[in-house]
Design a protein around this motif. Structure first.
Motif, PDB file in Angstrom:
ATOM      1  N   ASP A  86       9.987  -5.423  16.365  1.00  0.00           N
ATOM      2  CA  ASP A  86       8.967  -4.702  15.615  1.00  0.00           C
ATOM      3  C   ASP A  86       9.365  -3.241  15.400  1.00  0.00           C
ATOM      4  O   ASP A  86       9.232  -2.692  14.296  1.00  0.00           O
ATOM      5  CB  ASP A  86       7.614  -4.762  16.339  1.00  0.00           C
ATOM      6  N   VAL A  87       9.863  -2.618  16.453  1.00  0.00           N
ATOM      7  CA  VAL A  87      10.286  -1.217  16.351  1.00  0.00           C
ATOM      8  C   VAL A  87      11.485  -1.095  15.414  1.00  0.00           C
ATOM      9  O   VAL A  87      11.556  -0.176  14.587  1.00  0.00           O
ATOM     10  CB  VAL A  87      10.634  -0.658  17.748  1.00  0.00           C
ATOM     11  N   LEU A  88      12.425  -2.032  15.523  1.00  0.00           N
ATOM     12  CA  LEU A  88      13.597  -2.013  14.657  1.00  0.00           C
ATOM     13  C   LEU A  88      13.200  -2.173  13.196  1.00  0.00           C
ATOM     14  O   LEU A  88      13.692  -1.447  12.316  1.00  0.00           O
ATOM     15  CB  LEU A  88      14.556  -3.138  15.065  1.00  0.00           C
TER      16      LEU A  88
ATOM     17  N   LYS B 161      11.509   2.458   7.045  1.00  0.00           N
ATOM     18  CA  LYS B 161      11.494   3.869   6.681  1.00  0.00           C
ATOM     19  C   LYS B 161      12.775   4.253   5.945  1.00  0.00           C
ATOM     20  O   LYS B 161      12.769   5.189   5.133  1.00  0.00           O
ATOM     21  CB  LYS B 161      11.320   4.733   7.929  1.00  0.00           C
ATOM     22  N   ARG B 162      13.860   3.520   6.228  1.00  0.00           N
ATOM     23  CA  ARG B 162      15.147   3.824   5.586  1.00  0.00           C
ATOM     24  C   ARG B 162      15.452   2.830   4.461  1.00  0.00           C
ATOM     25  O   ARG B 162      16.574   2.760   3.983  1.00  0.00           O
ATOM     26  CB  ARG B 162      16.260   3.824   6.635  1.00  0.00           C
ATOM     27  N   LYS B 163      14.428   2.055   4.064  1.00  0.00           N
ATOM     28  CA  LYS B 163      14.536   1.140   2.919  1.00  0.00           C
ATOM     29  C   LYS B 163      15.590   0.043   3.111  1.00  0.00           C
ATOM     30  O   LYS B 163      16.104  -0.504   2.136  1.00  0.00           O
ATOM     31  CB  LYS B 163      14.863   1.927   1.636  1.00  0.00           C
TER      32      LYS B 163
ATOM     33  N   TYR C  80      21.086 -10.392  15.838  1.00  0.00           N
ATOM     34  CA  TYR C  80      20.697 -11.614  15.131  1.00  0.00           C
ATOM     35  C   TYR C  80      19.800 -11.269  13.940  1.00  0.00           C
ATOM     36  O   TYR C  80      20.018 -11.743  12.814  1.00  0.00           O
ATOM     37  CB  TYR C  80      19.973 -12.567  16.085  1.00  0.00           C
ATOM     38  N   HIS C  81      18.778 -10.448  14.180  1.00  0.00           N
ATOM     39  CA  HIS C  81      17.845 -10.111  13.109  1.00  0.00           C
ATOM     40  C   HIS C  81      18.491  -9.200  12.068  1.00  0.00           C
ATOM     41  O   HIS C  81      18.174  -9.305  10.873  1.00  0.00           O
ATOM     42  CB  HIS C  81      16.583  -9.486  13.690  1.00  0.00           C
TER      43      HIS C  81
END
Length: 217
Positions: A162-164, A170-172, A202-203
């Motif tokens: 979630d944090v990632l 924010k950086r598109k 992985y994500h």
């Protein structure tokens, strides 16, 4: 490495090592693993009594599989006991503590056996599942043996993702942002690695495919 001489000693096992030698082994494992648990990838607390040395081949195994004092057989792992770590009366167990002497299929060290990165997938909710394939049943057996879907492990993965995601939004989700995160999530011996780094990677690979972005190795 202290184990070089001990491996040639008939009947030598982990308990044969002095406290100083055991500390040397623990420090080397922490260094090689980026201070992460080999199974759940939580940070291993370096203070005394908060880390275990796991033998990938169970110590009770017979014959060639025993490997009790083989460096390649040793892994640094967390306590894997929620109650012991938190002081609560009860809690979930995972990693080596849940495994006991069950044999495993996947090996967390690259090149030592079936690679978890090729056999595991992670949901945004933090659950770890087998990738599709002929070995799915054996992979699920490892997940169950290590209890990798313990509540607190799923919660930790979900929070990290979630944090990632928020940071990348924010950086598109730019190529530069994805590559910077991917590089930062790697394990480098001697450098403290970010927790859940393989989940993160992985994500990142998943998002990169969606954005048609090629990640740098």
């Amino acid at each position: 490495m202290v184990l070089t001489g001990w491996q040639a000693t008939p009947g030598a096992d982990w308990e044969s090592l002095s406290a100083t030698d055991k500390d040397e082994v623990r420090a080397a494992l922490l260094r090689d693993q980026g201070e992460l648990c080999a199974y759940c990838q939580r940070r291993i607390a370096t203070k005394e009594g908060r880390m275990k040395v796991e033998h990938w081949h169970p110590q009770s195994a017979e014959g060639e599989a025993k490997g009790t004092l083989r460096w390649l057989d040793m892994l640094g792992v967390c306590l894997g006991d929620e109650a012991q770590e938190s002081g609560a009366k009860a809690g979930e167990r995972h990693c080596d503590t849940a495994r006991g002497n069950k044999k495993l299929f996947l090996h967390p060290v690259a090149g030592r056996g079936p690679d978890p990165r090729e056999h595991l997938r992670y949901t945004p909710e933090g659950e770890v599942l087998p990738s599709s394939g002929t070995s799915s049943a054996r992979v699920q057996g490892d997940i169950d043996a290590l209890n990798l879907n313990a509540t607190r492990l799923k919660r930790a993965r979900r929070e990290i993702v979630d944090v990632l995601r928020e940071r990348l939004e924010k950086r598109k989700f730019t190529t530069a942002a994805l590559n910077a995160e991917y590089k930062a999530a790697g394990i480098q011996p001697g450098v403290q690695s970010p927790t859940q780094c393989e989940v993160v990677r992985y994500h990142l690979r998943r998002w990169a495919r969606q954005k048609n972005v090629e990640l740098e190795a």
